[in-house]
Structure formats: structure tokens, C-alpha cells
Design a protein around this motif. Sequence first.
Motif, PDB file in Angstrom:
ATOM      1  N   ALA A  49       0.833  -1.204   0.000  1.00 47.28           N
ATOM      2  CA  ALA A  49       0.000   0.000   0.000  1.00 47.28           C
ATOM      3  C   ALA A  49       0.869   1.256   0.000  1.00 47.28           C
ATOM      4  O   ALA A  49       0.562   2.234  -0.691  1.00 47.28           O
ATOM      5  N   THR A  50       1.967   1.212   0.739  1.00 41.22           N
ATOM      6  CA  THR A  50       2.901   2.340   0.755  1.00 41.22           C
ATOM      7  C   THR A  50       3.501   2.555  -0.632  1.00 41.22           C
ATOM      8  O   THR A  50       3.620   3.689  -1.097  1.00 41.22           O
ATOM      9  N   THR A  51       3.829   1.474  -1.302  1.00 38.96           N
ATOM     10  CA  THR A  51       4.387   1.568  -2.647  1.00 38.96           C
ATOM     11  C   THR A  51       3.339   2.082  -3.632  1.00 38.96           C
ATOM     12  O   THR A  51       3.651   2.889  -4.513  1.00 38.96           O
ATOM     13  N   VAL A  52       2.097   1.634  -3.489  1.00 37.21           N
ATOM     14  CA  VAL A  52       1.022   2.129  -4.356  1.00 37.21           C
ATOM     15  C   VAL A  52       0.853   3.636  -4.143  1.00 37.21           C
ATOM     16  O   VAL A  52       0.696   4.394  -5.105  1.00 37.21           O
ATOM     17  N   CYS A  53       0.901   4.084  -2.891  1.00 36.69           N
ATOM     18  CA  CYS A  53       0.797   5.525  -2.619  1.00 36.69           C
ATOM     19  C   CYS A  53       1.939   6.294  -3.287  1.00 36.69           C
ATOM     20  O   CYS A  53       1.717   7.370  -3.844  1.00 36.69           O
ATOM     21  N   ALA A  54       3.139   5.738  -3.253  1.00 33.78           N
ATOM     22  CA  ALA A  54       4.270   6.378  -3.932  1.00 33.78           C
ATOM     23  C   ALA A  54       4.034   6.426  -5.437  1.00 33.78           C
ATOM     24  O   ALA A  54       4.343   7.433  -6.086  1.00 33.78           O
ATOM     25  N   ASN A  55       3.460   5.368  -5.993  1.00 31.83           N
ATOM     26  CA  ASN A  55       3.131   5.363  -7.426  1.00 31.83           C
ATOM     27  C   ASN A  55       2.080   6.413  -7.749  1.00 31.83           C
ATOM     28  O   ASN A  55       2.142   7.055  -8.802  1.00 31.83           O
ATOM     29  N   ILE A  56       1.106   6.560  -6.870  1.00 33.08           N
ATOM     30  CA  ILE A  56       0.075   7.593  -7.060  1.00 33.08           C
ATOM     31  C   ILE A  56       0.740   8.963  -7.105  1.00 33.08           C
ATOM     32  O   ILE A  56       0.439   9.777  -7.986  1.00 33.08           O
ATOM     33  N   GLU A  57       1.643   9.215  -6.167  1.00 35.11           N
ATOM     34  CA  GLU A  57       2.339  10.504  -6.138  1.00 35.11           C
ATOM     35  C   GLU A  57       3.119  10.739  -7.429  1.00 35.11           C
ATOM     36  O   GLU A  57       3.055  11.821  -8.018  1.00 35.11           O
ATOM     37  N   ASP A  58       3.841   9.713  -7.876  1.00 35.71           N
ATOM     38  CA  ASP A  58       4.624   9.841  -9.107  1.00 35.71           C
ATOM     39  C   ASP A  58       3.736  10.022 -10.327  1.00 35.71           C
ATOM     40  O   ASP A  58       4.017  10.852 -11.192  1.00 35.71           O
ATOM     41  N   HIS A  59       2.674   9.253 -10.409  1.00 38.36           N
ATOM     42  CA  HIS A  59       1.792   9.262 -11.583  1.00 38.36           C
ATOM     43  C   HIS A  59       0.968  10.543 -11.673  1.00 38.36           C
ATOM     44  O   HIS A  59       0.784  11.079 -12.768  1.00 38.36           O
ATOM     45  N   LEU A  60       0.494  11.031 -10.525  1.00 42.03           N
ATOM     46  CA  LEU A  60      -0.428  12.165 -10.534  1.00 42.03           C
ATOM     47  C   LEU A  60       0.186  13.472 -10.053  1.00 42.03           C
ATOM     48  O   LEU A  60      -0.441  14.527 -10.170  1.00 42.03           O
ATOM     49  N   GLY A  61       1.383  13.398  -9.482  1.00 36.81           N
ATOM     50  CA  GLY A  61       1.990  14.618  -8.977  1.00 36.81           C
ATOM     51  C   GLY A  61       1.326  15.143  -7.719  1.00 36.81           C
ATOM     52  O   GLY A  61       1.384  16.333  -7.430  1.00 36.81           O
ATOM     53  N   LEU A  62       0.681  14.259  -6.988  1.00 35.20           N
ATOM     54  CA  LEU A  62       0.022  14.619  -5.733  1.00 35.20           C
ATOM     55  C   LEU A  62       0.841  14.086  -4.566  1.00 35.20           C
ATOM     56  O   LEU A  62       1.460  13.028  -4.678  1.00 35.20           O
ATOM     57  N   VAL A  63       0.800  14.772  -3.461  1.00 35.36           N
ATOM     58  CA  VAL A  63       1.350  14.238  -2.222  1.00 35.36           C
ATOM     59  C   VAL A  63       0.167  13.631  -1.482  1.00 35.36           C
ATOM     60  O   VAL A  63      -0.831  14.306  -1.227  1.00 35.36           O
ATOM     61  N   VAL A  64       0.266  12.334  -1.199  1.00 37.46           N
ATOM     62  CA  VAL A  64      -0.845  11.653  -0.524  1.00 37.46           C
ATOM     63  C   VAL A  64      -0.362  11.047   0.789  1.00 37.46           C
ATOM     64  O   VAL A  64       0.789  10.638   0.922  1.00 37.46           O
ATOM     65  N   GLU A  65      -1.259  11.014   1.744  1.00 34.47           N
ATOM     66  CA  GLU A  65      -0.972  10.380   3.028  1.00 34.47           C
ATOM     67  C   GLU A  65      -0.965   8.867   2.846  1.00 34.47           C
ATOM     68  O   GLU A  65      -1.724   8.325   2.046  1.00 34.47           O
ATOM     69  N   MET A  66      -0.154   8.198   3.621  1.00 33.30           N
ATOM     70  CA  MET A  66      -0.086   6.739   3.529  1.00 33.30           C
ATOM     71  C   MET A  66      -1.389   6.074   3.981  1.00 33.30           C
ATOM     72  O   MET A  66      -1.631   4.920   3.667  1.00 33.30           O
ATOM     73  N   THR A  67      -2.200   6.811   4.703  1.00 33.91           N
ATOM     74  CA  THR A  67      -3.491   6.259   5.154  1.00 33.91           C
ATOM     75  C   THR A  67      -4.558   6.321   4.075  1.00 33.91           C
ATOM     76  O   THR A  67      -5.660   5.804   4.275  1.00 33.91           O
ATOM     77  N   LEU A  68      -4.248   6.925   2.943  1.00 27.79           N
ATOM     78  CA  LEU A  68      -5.237   7.105   1.876  1.00 27.79           C
ATOM     79  C   LEU A  68      -5.918   5.801   1.487  1.00 27.79           C
ATOM     80  O   LEU A  68      -7.139   5.743   1.356  1.00 27.79           O
ATOM     81  N   ILE A  69      -5.138   4.742   1.329  1.00 28.32           N
ATOM     82  CA  ILE A  69      -5.709   3.462   0.899  1.00 28.32           C
ATOM     83  C   ILE A  69      -6.583   2.864   1.991  1.00 28.32           C
ATOM     84  O   ILE A  69      -7.578   2.214   1.698  1.00 28.32           O
TER      85      ILE A  69
END
Length: 91
Positions: A49-69
Motif C-alpha cells: 500500500a505504501t508503494t502504491v501511494c508512492a506510485n500515485i504521487e509519481d503518476h499524478l503529482g500529488l502528495v498523498v498520506e499513507m493512510t489514503l488506501i
Amino acid sequence: MEAPATPAPSTAELADWLTRTVADYVSSEPSEIEPDVPLSEYGLDSVSATTVCANIEDHLGLVVEMTLIWDHPTVAELSQALADELESARG
């Protein structure tokens, strides 16, 4: 002259990307990931889930909290939350 802004991906485009991304991390086919089934039921753990959040940040240019998922545990909920966040960020 400034380049035109790239349009934000739609909720459906985000859901498609998330489905493919999650499927990759849980070693499943995208067709096996249902939009309303909690991702933890597919075996998505805190590390992936942490890696998916990092991918979200890279793909969308957003900073997301690790709790997002965990706050939005399905592809449908997560893609809607991301669409809302992108709209806020661009607005």
C-alpha cells in the motif's frame, strides 16, 4: 506563451490505472480486481500500500498520506478520492 494544462484524468481513467497498479502488486489480472471489494481482500498489505501511494504521487503529482488506501479501501472509493483531490489541487 504558456502550454495548455493537461486535463486531469477522469474517475474512470483513475480507476483503470489503479486497477492495473493494484493487480500488479497482488499478482493478479486486472480483470480479477473488482471496484467495490476492499483491496486488503486481494492481499494488499501495508508495504505494498505504501508503494502504491508512492506510485500515485509519481503518476499524478500529488502528495498523498499513507493512510489514503485505508481511508478509501476500494478502487472505486480511492479513484473518486483522487479525482476530488486533483480537482481541488487544480482549482
